[in-house]
Design a protein around this motif. Structure first.
Motif, PDB file in Angstrom:
ATOM      1  N   PHE A  20      31.007  35.279  36.493  1.00  0.00           N
ATOM      2  CA  PHE A  20      31.787  35.058  37.515  1.00  0.00           C
ATOM      3  C   PHE A  20      33.434  34.113  38.157  1.00  0.00           C
ATOM      4  O   PHE A  20      33.880  34.197  38.594  1.00  0.00           O
ATOM      5  N   PHE A  21      32.640  33.087  36.979  1.00  0.00           N
ATOM      6  CA  PHE A  21      33.549  31.493  37.351  1.00  0.00           C
ATOM      7  C   PHE A  21      35.292  31.885  37.012  1.00  0.00           C
ATOM      8  O   PHE A  21      36.006  31.576  37.400  1.00  0.00           O
ATOM      9  N   ARG A  22      35.839  32.782  35.746  1.00  0.00           N
ATOM     10  CA  ARG A  22      36.606  33.642  35.387  1.00  0.00           C
ATOM     11  C   ARG A  22      36.629  34.424  36.207  1.00  0.00           C
ATOM     12  O   ARG A  22      38.209  34.188  36.663  1.00  0.00           O
ATOM     13  N   ASP A  23      36.682  35.018  36.808  1.00  0.00           N
ATOM     14  CA  ASP A  23      37.085  35.678  37.781  1.00  0.00           C
ATOM     15  C   ASP A  23      37.791  35.172  38.777  1.00  0.00           C
ATOM     16  O   ASP A  23      38.688  35.785  38.648  1.00  0.00           O
ATOM     17  N   ARG A  24      37.100  33.973  39.326  1.00  0.00           N
ATOM     18  CA  ARG A  24      37.365  34.088  40.678  1.00  0.00           C
ATOM     19  C   ARG A  24      38.378  32.811  40.638  1.00  0.00           C
ATOM     20  O   ARG A  24      39.240  32.854  41.065  1.00  0.00           O
ATOM     21  N   LEU A  25      38.064  32.095  39.230  1.00  0.00           N
ATOM     22  CA  LEU A  25      39.968  31.046  38.342  1.00  0.00           C
ATOM     23  C   LEU A  25      40.944  31.520  38.159  1.00  0.00           C
ATOM     24  O   LEU A  25      42.109  31.443  39.148  1.00  0.00           O
ATOM     25  N   GLU A  26      41.202  33.011  37.776  1.00  0.00           N
ATOM     26  CA  GLU A  26      41.654  33.792  37.898  1.00  0.00           C
ATOM     27  C   GLU A  26      42.492  34.264  39.287  1.00  0.00           C
ATOM     28  O   GLU A  26      43.911  35.239  39.187  1.00  0.00           O
ATOM     29  N   MET A  27      41.996  35.016  40.008  1.00  0.00           N
ATOM     30  CA  MET A  27      41.888  35.857  41.391  1.00  0.00           C
ATOM     31  C   MET A  27      42.076  34.572  42.244  1.00  0.00           C
ATOM     32  O   MET A  27      43.279  35.556  43.594  1.00  0.00           O
ATOM     33  N   LEU A  28      41.673  33.802  42.701  1.00  0.00           N
ATOM     34  CA  LEU A  28      41.122  33.087  43.747  1.00  0.00           C
ATOM     35  C   LEU A  28      41.691  32.110  44.167  1.00  0.00           C
ATOM     36  O   LEU A  28      41.976  31.237  43.277  1.00  0.00           O
ATOM     37  N   PRO A  29      42.970  31.851  45.355  1.00  0.00           N
ATOM     38  CA  PRO A  29      43.039  29.959  45.426  1.00  0.00           C
ATOM     39  C   PRO A  29      41.502  29.243  45.029  1.00  0.00           C
ATOM     40  O   PRO A  29      40.338  29.666  45.283  1.00  0.00           O
ATOM     41  N   ASP A  30      42.429  27.808  45.229  1.00  0.00           N
ATOM     42  CA  ASP A  30      40.970  27.410  44.549  1.00  0.00           C
ATOM     43  C   ASP A  30      40.587  26.811  46.226  1.00  0.00           C
ATOM     44  O   ASP A  30      39.342  25.899  45.952  1.00  0.00           O
ATOM     45  N   THR A  31      40.894  27.507  47.182  1.00  0.00           N
ATOM     46  CA  THR A  31      40.393  26.886  48.969  1.00  0.00           C
ATOM     47  C   THR A  31      38.408  27.996  48.424  1.00  0.00           C
ATOM     48  O   THR A  31      38.674  28.127  49.956  1.00  0.00           O
ATOM     49  N   ALA A  32      38.870  29.236  48.005  1.00  0.00           N
ATOM     50  CA  ALA A  32      38.358  30.860  48.411  1.00  0.00           C
ATOM     51  C   ALA A  32      36.859  30.818  47.547  1.00  0.00           C
ATOM     52  O   ALA A  32      36.006  32.032  48.068  1.00  0.00           O
ATOM     53  N   TRP A  33      36.622  29.743  47.295  1.00  0.00           N
ATOM     54  CA  TRP A  33      34.984  30.094  46.769  1.00  0.00           C
ATOM     55  C   TRP A  33      34.212  28.745  46.790  1.00  0.00           C
ATOM     56  O   TRP A  33      34.523  27.286  46.093  1.00  0.00           O
ATOM     57  N   ASN A  34      32.816  28.304  46.328  1.00  0.00           N
ATOM     58  CA  ASN A  34      32.000  27.607  45.760  1.00  0.00           C
ATOM     59  C   ASN A  34      31.658  27.878  44.626  1.00  0.00           C
ATOM     60  O   ASN A  34      31.144  28.915  43.646  1.00  0.00           O
ATOM     61  N   ALA A  35      31.496  26.774  43.197  1.00  0.00           N
ATOM     62  CA  ALA A  35      30.414  26.667  42.469  1.00  0.00           C
ATOM     63  C   ALA A  35      28.998  26.748  42.151  1.00  0.00           C
ATOM     64  O   ALA A  35      29.211  27.908  40.607  1.00  0.00           O
ATOM     65  N   TYR A  36      28.904  26.033  42.988  1.00  0.00           N
ATOM     66  CA  TYR A  36      27.269  25.783  42.950  1.00  0.00           C
ATOM     67  C   TYR A  36      26.582  25.859  44.145  1.00  0.00           C
ATOM     68  O   TYR A  36      26.944  25.344  45.549  1.00  0.00           O
ATOM     69  N   PHE A  37      25.428  26.366  44.286  1.00  0.00           N
ATOM     70  CA  PHE A  37      24.456  26.228  45.054  1.00  0.00           C
ATOM     71  C   PHE A  37      22.962  26.808  43.949  1.00  0.00           C
ATOM     72  O   PHE A  37      22.893  27.631  43.216  1.00  0.00           O
ATOM     73  N   SER A  38      21.728  25.618  44.223  1.00  0.00           N
ATOM     74  CA  SER A  38      20.784  25.976  43.252  1.00  0.00           C
ATOM     75  C   SER A  38      19.511  27.359  43.546  1.00  0.00           C
ATOM     76  O   SER A  38      18.950  27.864  42.835  1.00  0.00           O
TER      77      SER A  38
END
Length: 408
Positions: free
Chosen positions: A335-353
């Protein structure tokens, strides 16, 4: 990263009547851990952990060794080490009673909830307003289980909107006013900031003729069984009404997808599932409601790239963390690699429990940070970003983005 503030955008804190664990069985009885223990051979179920803590532990103990490589076990042991000074590799017959004694002692500490949240750096947590806020501080942000409005196609759902005993609407226009009124009440009286939306995963947003929805609504409220195609259209209509009402009041829609119950056993049958039509319809739904923020929560790895591509294209779509079967070390890394490589750094959250107790919120944050650190370190080592870049992005993914998306 451990010094950075964190926002947990989705919890079930208090759903089971307690927010901090009371004994070791409350920790080991977490439903995903129980599922793994059961598959390993333990004759245990989730309810038994609350009904008979000692009996549950005695049945479970021989099987912890068989799951000590899993992501849930990693979370549990890390949490036990940090919060209770546990030294073991796993729970055994020789160490569990001493550990249980420490946990029971902390359960009597009325400041423990705040202490653990502070240790984790969790500044805000969303909590269902129906489960009650732990205190009056701004740490706890109310949300509502909004499925009854989003899919207002049963008498039970509509009664929840208009109030039991009040006349049910006989037209979409009347239902629309009732949903708008309900959303306004949730915001003004309870301070709700988000609507939790998890409906049947075979549904997908579809075009519909609003003029034909009155007939379908009356049929549904008369208890008639609708064709799947008709039900999909009616849900799409009420979904539009709910999304529009939420957008006007800066409420975020949390869209959960990626799990299917194959039998009636609630957790045992809850397997990874992906409906292509659901994902492919999100752009049409999002485009219709540009004023409404929608946050996607995935319970399976398969549509990760597709979800990231959708968030890449629409400003009112974000993606968050990993849910259910999506919360494993390798899946979070994907998930994180996809999002880091595809999205602006304002477009997602890394965490919810998705945590039921503060201890499991802490535990899941440990794994999230571990996987986020790995993904960022790989990009640094590959020369795609600097350490300074990675740290700046990490803060956005753990705190800044959620604060903006959820209007905190």
């Amino acid at each position: 990263m451990d010094k950075m503030p964190v926002i947990d955008v989705h919890t079930h804190l208090g759903l089971r009547g307690y927010r901090q664990v009371r004994c070791l069985a409350d920790i080991a009885g977490y439903h995903w851990l129980v599922l793994e223990l059961h598959r390993a051979g333990a004759d245990v179920d989730e309810k038994e952990s609350a009904r008979d803590p000692e009996g549950f532990m005695k049945k479970a103990i021989p099987y912890f060794d068989r799951i000590k490589h899993t992501s849930n076990h990693y979370c549990m042991i890390g949490m036990l080490r940090d919060l209770y000074g546990f030294k073991g590799r796993t729970i055994t017959a020789a160490n569990w009673r001493a550990l249980d004694k420490k946990i029971r002692a902390k359960a009597k500490d009325t400041s423990w909830l705040r202490t653990v949240a502070d240790m984790a750096g969790i500044k805000h947590m969303t909590v269902a307003y129906s489960d009650g806020m732990p205190d009056k501080s701004d740490r706890y942000i109310p949300y509502e289980y909004g499925e009854y409005m989003f899919a207002a196609i049963t008498r039970k759902a509509v009664d929840q909107i208009v109030g039991k005993g009040n006349p049910r609407p006989t037209s979409i226009s009347v239902l629309e006013k009732a949903i708008e009124k309900r959303v306004k009440l949730l915001k003004s009286k309870h301070g709700v900031r988000a609507l939790h939306i998890w409906i049947r995963d075979t549904w997908a947003y579809v075009p519909y003729d609003k003029a034909k929805m009155d007939k379908l609504l009356r049929a549904a409220l008369a208890g008639k069984k609708l064709r799947v195609a008709d039900e999909d259209q009616l849900i799409s209509c009420t979904a539009d009404i709910t999304a529009a009402a939420a957008g006007k009041l800066d409420m975020t829609l949390q869209l959960f997808h990626g799990m299917w119950r194959y039998t009636e056993d609630y957790h045992q049958s809850a397997c990874s599932f992906w409906n292509q039509d659901y994902m492919r319809a999100i752009p049409m739904f999002a485009k219709k409601h540009p004023e409404t923020m929608m946050d996607i929560f995935l319970g399976t790895r398969i549509p990760s790239h597709e979800a990231s591509s959708i968030a890449r294209s629409y400003r009112n779509i974000s993606v968050s963390g990993g849910w259910w079967h999506g919360f494993t070390a390798n899946t979070l890394h994907t998930f994180f690699r996809d999002r880091l490589e595809m999205l602006p750094d304002t477009a997602w959250n890394a965490y919810f429990s998705d945590g039921y107790t503060i201890e499991w919120a802490y535990a899941k944050l440990r794994l999230t940070k571990n996987r986020l650190s790995l993904a960022l370190a790989e990009l640094v080592e590959d020369g795609l970003m600097t350490v300074g870049d990675a740290l700046a992005i990490a803060r956005k993914l753990l705190y800044d983005n959620a604060k903006r998306i959820y209007k905190l």
